[in-house]
Design an enzyme around this catalytic site. Structure first.
Site, short mmCIF file in Angstrom:
data_model
loop_
_atom_site.label_atom_id
_atom_site.label_comp_id
_atom_site.label_asym_id
_atom_site.label_seq_id
_atom_site.Cartn_x
_atom_site.Cartn_y
_atom_site.Cartn_z
N ASN A 9 0.87 -1.18 0.00
CA ASN A 9 0.00 0.00 0.00
C ASN A 9 0.90 1.23 0.00
O ASN A 9 1.51 1.55 1.02
CB ASN A 9 -0.90 -0.04 1.25
CG ASN A 9 -1.71 1.23 1.41
OD1 ASN A 9 -1.77 2.08 0.51
ND2 ASN A 9 -2.34 1.38 2.56
N LYS A 11 0.15 4.29 -0.21
CA LYS A 11 -0.46 5.47 0.41
C LYS A 11 -0.23 6.71 -0.47
O LYS A 11 -0.29 6.59 -1.68
CB LYS A 11 0.05 5.64 1.84
CG LYS A 11 -0.13 4.35 2.67
CD LYS A 11 0.11 4.53 4.13
CE LYS A 11 -0.11 3.20 4.84
NZ LYS A 11 0.00 3.27 6.28
N HIS A 95 -9.40 1.16 5.01
CA HIS A 95 -8.12 1.35 5.71
C HIS A 95 -8.34 2.26 6.92
O HIS A 95 -9.16 3.18 6.87
CB HIS A 95 -7.09 1.96 4.74
CG HIS A 95 -5.71 1.90 5.31
ND1 HIS A 95 -5.25 2.82 6.22
CD2 HIS A 95 -4.71 1.00 5.13
CE1 HIS A 95 -4.01 2.48 6.57
NE2 HIS A 95 -3.66 1.40 5.92
N GLU A 97 -6.76 4.64 7.98
CA GLU A 97 -6.58 6.07 7.68
C GLU A 97 -7.83 6.66 7.04
O GLU A 97 -8.15 7.82 7.26
CB GLU A 97 -5.32 6.26 6.80
CG GLU A 97 -4.05 6.02 7.61
CD GLU A 97 -2.90 5.40 6.85
OE1 GLU A 97 -2.91 5.43 5.61
OE2 GLU A 97 -1.99 4.86 7.52
N GLU A 167 -5.20 -4.94 10.56
CA GLU A 167 -4.18 -3.92 10.79
C GLU A 167 -4.45 -3.21 12.12
O GLU A 167 -5.22 -2.24 12.15
CB GLU A 167 -4.19 -2.89 9.66
CG GLU A 167 -3.94 -3.48 8.29
CD GLU A 167 -3.36 -2.46 7.32
OE1 GLU A 167 -2.29 -2.73 6.77
OE2 GLU A 167 -3.96 -1.39 7.13
N GLY A 173 2.68 2.25 10.88
CA GLY A 173 3.62 3.37 10.75
C GLY A 173 4.35 3.71 12.03
O GLY A 173 5.00 4.75 12.13
N SER A 213 3.63 -2.19 10.33
CA SER A 213 5.09 -2.28 10.53
C SER A 213 5.67 -3.62 10.10
O SER A 213 6.56 -4.17 10.75
CB SER A 213 5.46 -1.96 11.98
OG SER A 213 5.07 -0.63 12.31
N GLY A 235 5.05 1.35 4.71
CA GLY A 235 6.38 1.97 4.53
C GLY A 235 7.38 1.11 3.80
O GLY A 235 8.07 1.59 2.88
P1 13P Z 1 3.17 0.38 7.72
O1 13P Z 1 3.68 -0.90 7.10
O2 13P Z 1 3.91 1.59 7.26
O3 13P Z 1 3.09 0.27 9.22
O4 13P Z 1 1.66 0.59 7.19
C1 13P Z 1 0.77 -0.46 7.29
C2 13P Z 1 -0.42 -0.11 6.50
O5 13P Z 1 -1.18 0.77 6.85
C3 13P Z 1 -0.67 -0.86 5.27
O6 13P Z 1 -1.95 -0.60 4.78
#
Ligand code: 13P
Length: 252
Positions: A9, A11, A95, A97, A167, A173, A213, A235
């Site tokens: 992803n 983002k 998600h 977010e 998640e 993150g 993560s 990330g």
């Molecule tokens: P990270 O791998 O950066 O923690 O993000 C996870 C995520 O939100 C994947 O959708």
């Protein structure tokens, strides 16, 4: 054996040129005859580029969101038939977010799930608890409610096309991943809930991904868990070599 899926992803990152280079780096680094599904989820403006570059490969493309209506006066939105016409394979829905910053609730996400399925897009439906939920001991309750709201009115046949990504919000993150045991416990609960709603045939073949993560250093131990069928990577999916290492996770 259940399908294994490693999805990146991206983002809200990368310029067009950077995105193109990352697609190429990943395609060039893939081992032949991979026994797992690889999905890249770039931002909307790069979907067509990514689709064209990967069309003859086994790499799948996913969008990060979609709108709940097919067409209409919804300035700025992108709909399921548009993604379908781009030959996008997957779409991320719900998600954390989106839930947090864009106030997307269970009813909206349910409507989005239905549009995606109607247009042959495979949903990656995200859910997970916040830190205070975990501390209060209500993780399963939160996850159960997110499943019930998201899958309202979905048939078993439709559910068999969906992928869930667990998640935990506190792990996204933050560099603090759930331990494999913590993730496994929730994945097992999710599979049980899918079984209750849609039957064991669906639940036993239902891919449940872990996100939060995920890194080259922890993917192997996560994938060793019986109910973890893949990863949704944020990330680390932005760095070609790290994502390739995650795709090529080793069985422990
Ligand atoms: P990270 O791998 O950066 O923690 O993000 C996870 C995520 O939100 C994947 O959708």
């Amino acid at each position: 054996m259940r399908e294994k899926i490693i999805a990146g992803n991206w983002k809200c990152y990368k310029t067009l040129e950077e995105a193109r280079n990352l697609v190429l780096e990943i395609m060039n680094g893939l081992k032949p005859d991979l026994d797992r599904t690889v999905v890249l989820c770039p931002p909307f403006p790069y979907l067509q580029m990514a689709r064209e570059l990967t069309l003859k490969s086994k790499v799948k493309i996913g969008a990060q969101n979609l709108w709940k209506e097919d067409w209409g006066a919804y300035t700025g939105e992108v709909s399921a038939p548009m993604l379908n016409s781009l030959k996008v394979d997957f779409v991320i829905i719900g998600h954390s977010e989106r839930r947090e910053y864009f106030k997307e609730d269970g009813a909206l996400l349910n409507a989005k799930l239905k549009r995606a399925l109607a247009w042959n897009l495979r949903p990656i439906f995200c859910l997970g608890e916040k830190l205070h939920d975990r501390e209060e001991g209500i993780t399963f309750k939160i996850v159960e409610r997110q499943i019930e709201e998201g899958f309202e009115g979905i048939s078993s046949e439709e559910a068999s096309k969906v992928v869930i990504a667990y998640e935990p919000v506190w792990a996204i993150g933050t560099g603090r991943n759930a331990t494999p045991e913590q993730a496994q416990e929730v994945h097992e609960f999710i599979r049980g809930k899918i079984g209750k709603l849609f039957g064991t045939v669906v639940s036993q073949s239902f891919p449940i991904l872990y996100g939060g993560s995920v890194k080259p250093e922890n993917i192997d131990s996560l994938m060793a868990m019986p109910d973890i069928d893949g990863a949704l990577v944020g990330g680390a999916s932005l760095k070609g070599q790290d994502f390739l290492r995650i795709i090529h996770y080793q069985r422990e």
